[in-house]
Design a protein around this motif. Structure first.
Motif, short mmCIF file in Angstrom:
data_model
loop_
_atom_site.label_atom_id
_atom_site.label_comp_id
_atom_site.label_asym_id
_atom_site.label_seq_id
_atom_site.Cartn_x
_atom_site.Cartn_y
_atom_site.Cartn_z
N ASN A 433 0.81 -1.22 0.00
CA ASN A 433 0.00 0.00 0.00
C ASN A 433 0.84 1.27 0.00
OD1 ASN A 433 -2.71 -0.95 -0.16
ND2 ASN A 433 -2.56 -1.67 1.95
N SER A 434 2.13 1.15 0.25
CA SER A 434 3.02 2.31 0.20
C SER A 434 3.56 2.57 -1.20
CB SER A 434 4.20 2.12 1.17
OG SER A 434 5.10 1.14 0.69
N LYS A 442 -6.74 -5.99 2.90
CA LYS A 442 -6.22 -6.67 4.07
C LYS A 442 -6.33 -8.19 3.92
CE LYS A 442 -6.86 -6.71 9.11
NZ LYS A 442 -7.65 -6.13 10.21
N ALA A 443 -5.30 -8.89 4.37
CA ALA A 443 -5.37 -10.35 4.41
C ALA A 443 -6.07 -10.75 5.70
CB ALA A 443 -3.97 -10.96 4.36
N GLU A 444 -7.35 -11.07 5.60
CA GLU A 444 -8.10 -11.49 6.78
C GLU A 444 -7.82 -12.94 7.12
OE1 GLU A 444 -11.99 -8.58 6.13
OE2 GLU A 444 -12.04 -10.65 5.41
N GLY A 445 -7.42 -13.71 6.10
CA GLY A 445 -7.15 -15.13 6.30
C GLY A 445 -6.36 -15.69 5.14
N ALA A 446 -6.24 -17.02 5.10
CA ALA A 446 -5.47 -17.76 4.08
C ALA A 446 -3.99 -17.41 4.17
CB ALA A 446 -6.05 -17.53 2.68
N PHE A 450 -3.23 -10.10 -2.60
CA PHE A 450 -3.51 -10.00 -4.03
C PHE A 450 -3.61 -8.53 -4.42
CE2 PHE A 450 -6.21 -10.94 -7.89
CZ PHE A 450 -5.32 -11.82 -8.50
N PRO A 451 -2.45 -7.83 -4.39
CA PRO A 451 -2.47 -6.39 -4.67
C PRO A 451 -2.79 -6.09 -6.13
CG PRO A 451 -0.22 -7.18 -4.42
CD PRO A 451 -1.10 -8.32 -4.05
#
Length: 532
Positions: A433-434, A442-446, A450-451
């Motif tokens: 994100n920078s 955000k990676a909530e899981g797994a 995947f930007p």
């Protein structure tokens, strides 16, 4: 019988040898073709002879194989393996000293250690004579020894080298069913469980069952794990895409499912099933329970089989999120076996255990008629059984230590891995994100991020000139400059006109800063080079 054979041989000896030779050829063909021997001419021109070999070329192999693609081990990875060999043969030949693989969910290849309890039980089961040695109690925990005895008592001949029941060892399925009940709070039947060599063969079995022709479609998320597009292609079906909403954290909208279902029907495609990956791969989102209820309701209303890929159920990093199995959600809505057909997939390759090479997993099959279940069992029987080590691991994953000697060390290992993965995900998320023109949910899981990359027009044109898609062009440049291996988003599917890449969070935590810094430095140079 002997007399008949003797008389037959005597009578055949009166027939001319050339005729006998031709008769043997035709008899051989009878077993290779459904055409009757009587329908085959005894003489034919050389150009039309059924015995003429057909050269094997790319044009003459099964076209379904050509349509099948699997990006996570595709072109970029092939280049990475070549670079790795070059670094080995000629150290210093590239501007980096190692390849950092962020392309595939393969934790132990990147240094993650296996769970001690699991490996102790496996070792004892594979070499049961250790159980009779006095030294064993000093080398293995008491509950590992007890569990090994329990498991061996359930395996025919107490031998992990023996075939099991085609669905898997009954006692191991009992343990898995108990684990599912403990997780969901609803009953599970061991006869509903098919143990498989990882989740992938289970997915192939269901695609084989559901797909009759190209007129049969499977609703799949886009982006999706390419196992699904590959297996649909191999079995001759049609992938019906539904797009996840990137702007809303890769949300799954039922209105999008309905839109794509209707569009497929208008083209004459009979949609048989819906694939849902939760937590998401490659997108890393975790569905809310309310969203899952909507999905269950949609499948029930439309008569679709719900194929629930739940292999990342242990990988939850967002404190406000929780995993709920689709079976639990369906049962909580009052829907039973007669209401919805549901297949849930689980694997020992993911979670905190990462036992990819052991190839263990299962599918729980509910809501199918008995005669359909018989067909699933028949397909499973063709492969005889899944490997026993994988079966044992699947039972351990779903039934870990509860309160014995290994309890504290087991949970310390598990929680240490999961908390480290959460930190790694956050570091990479912030790094992406920078970057100029990059946004990353955000990676909530797994195990993945995947930007999205907004590439300059000049880079897109350069990719076209190089006869490659823009995100693959970016990923190859990244690899050649930094040694960091990521997978182009085009290998997973994406909204047309958008570009992404998938990056795992699996390199060891002390290497994550190197991944972030190499990416940051490369991206700045890439954007400067191709700036419009």
């Amino acid at each position: 019988m002997r007399r008949f054979v003797s008389e037959g041989a005597k009578s055949l000896s009166l027939v001319s040898r050339p005729f006998l030779h031709r008769f043997e050829e035709l008899l051989h063909l009878r077993f290779l073709s459904s055409t009757s021997v009587l329908d085959c001419p005894l003489s034919s021109s050389p150009s039309s002879s059924p015995m003429d070999p057909t050269p094997l070329t790319v044009d003459t192999i099964n076209p379904k194989v050509l349509k099948c693609e699997y990006a996570v081990r595709g072109e970029v990875v092939t280049i990475a393996q070549r670079l790795q060999q070059e670094l080995k043969d000629k150290p210093g030949s590239h501007p980096f000293d190692e390849i950092l693989y962020c392309n595939i969910g393969n934790p132990q290849s990147l240094g993650q250690q296996p769970i001690t309890f699991f490996r102790e039980v496996l070792a004892l089961c594979d070499h049961p004579s250790l159980l009779d040695k006095s030294e064993t109690s000093g080398l293995f925990s008491a509950d590992s020894i007890d569990r090994a005895w329990q498991i061996l008592d359930q395996i025919p001949g107490r031998a992990t080298g023996a075939y099991s029941h085609s669905q898997g060892v009954k006692g191991l399925r009992d343990a898995i069913a108990s684990g599912i009940e403990a997780r969901d709070g609803y009953p599970a039947d061991p006869d509903d469980i098919f143990l498989t060599d990882g989740a992938s063969p289970a997915v192939h079995m269901m695609m084989q069952l559901l797909t009759r022709s190209e007129s049969d479609g499977i609703l799949c998320p886009i982006p999706q794990y390419p196992l699904y597009s590959a297996s649909i292609a191999l079995h001759g079906g049609t992938l019906v895409p539904y797009y996840l909403d990137e702007a809303n954290g890769w949300g799954l909208e039922v209105s999008e499912l309905k839109k794509q279902l209707d569009a497929a029907k208008s083209k004459g495609v009979s949609v048989r099933a819906l694939v849902v990956i939760n937590p998401g791969n490659p997108t890393g989102q975790v569905l809310s329970e309310e969203n899952q209820r909507q999905i269950v309701e949609f499948c029930k209303k439309e008569g679709l089989v719900l194929l629930a890929d739940e292999v990342y159920q242990e990988n939850i990093y967002a404190p406000e999120k929780q995993f709920h199995s689709f079976k639990k959600v369906a049962r909580s809505m009052g829907y039973g076996e007669e209401d919805i057909s549901l297949v849930s997939f689980q694997s020992v390759s993911k979670g905190y255990y990462g036992e990819c090479g052991k190839r263990g997993g299962y599918m729980e099959v509910t809501g199918f008629a008995a005669n359909i279940r018989e067909q699933i069992y028949k397909v499973a029987s063709v492969n005889l059984c899944s490997n026993i080590s994988g079966q044992i691991l699947a039972s351990l994953v779903m039934n870990p230590p509860k309160a014995n000697e290994s309890y504290e060390s087991y949970y310390a290992e598990r929680d240490g891995i999961l908390s480290s993965l959460a930190r790694r995900a956050k570091i990479l998320e912030d790094a992406f994100n920078s970057l100029e023109g990059v946004s990353c949910n955000k990676a909530e899981g797994a195990m993945y991020l995947f930007p999205r990359i907004r590439l300059p027009e000049k880079a897109i044109k350069a990719a076209e000139a190089a006869n490659t898609v823009p995100d693959a062009f970016y990923c190859k440049h990244l690899l050649n400059a930094t040694g960091v291996v990521v997978v182009p988003g085009s290998g997973f599917g994406q909204v047309p006109g958008t570009w992404h890449f998938r990056c795992t969070i699996l390199p060891q935590e002390d290497k994550i800063p190197a991944v972030a810094s190499r990416l940051t430095e490369f991206h700045k140079g890439f954007m400067d080079e191709f700036r419009d």
